[in-house]
Design an enzyme around this catalytic site. Structure first.
Site, PDB file in Angstrom:
ATOM      1  CE  LYS A  53      -3.181   1.947   4.566  1.00 28.38           C
ATOM      2  NZ  LYS A  53      -2.962   1.226   3.543  1.00 28.38           N
TER       3      LYS A  53
ATOM      4  CB  SER B  88      -0.984  -0.136   1.205  1.00 29.67           C
ATOM      5  OG  SER B  88      -0.418   0.197   2.349  1.00 29.67           O
TER       6      SER B  88
END
Length: 157
Positions: free
Chosen positions: A80, A35
């Site tokens: 993230k 990710s």
């Protein structure tokens, strides 16, 4: 006799000091998953976490890479990038719609750099700042370097 306890006491003191650093200030952690590619590769890189700034999420800003508890399972952590701060209006999914959201107070919008392979705020919505655990400040291995904020504020007039 008192000299006999000096070394064990010193070892305990050092262990306690190292534990405090690891628990409250800095930690090295391995990343996994695609990710955050290309910023962090999926092969398991080691990053240095600043836990002090993580505990005070208000000191984080748009563009910072953070480690957060996953909103749907607080025992799991995700890495993230902060895309929006409280009060910001952002596109929920810039790749597929024009839907916008204003991020509520006390929340941030998190997204992976590899948008096609990331479960993030597009899936679970704004993330409470209290779930942010640490700020990623450096890649330790391989290819050590300090993390820089790749997002710049855009001055809209």
């Amino acid at each position: 006799m008192a000299g006999m306890f000096r070394i064990p006491i010193a070892v305990v003191q050092i262990a306690a000091f190292v534990h405090q650093i690891h628990e409250y200030l800095f930690q090295v952690q391995m990343t996994s998953g695609p990710s955050m590619m290309p910023t962090l590769n999926s092969g398991g890189e080691f990053v240095l976490l600043d836990k002090l700034h993580g505990r005070f999420a208000r000191s984080c800003s748009v563009g910072d890479v953070v480690v957060s508890a996953k909103p749907s399972d607080s025992k799991q952590h995700v890495c993230k990038r902060i895309i929006g701060m409280p009060g910001d209006t952002i596109y929920v999914d810039p790749t597929s719609s024009n839907k916008k959201i204003t991020i509520p107070l006390g929340h941030v919008w998190l997204a992976g750099d590899n948008i096609a392979h990331s479960l993030d705020s597009r899936n679970y919505g704004p993330v409470p700042m209290g779930l942010i655990k640490a700020k990623v400040i450096a890649r330790v291995w391989p290819h050590p370097h300090w993390m820089s904020n790749i997002l710049n504020d855009i001055d809209v007039e």
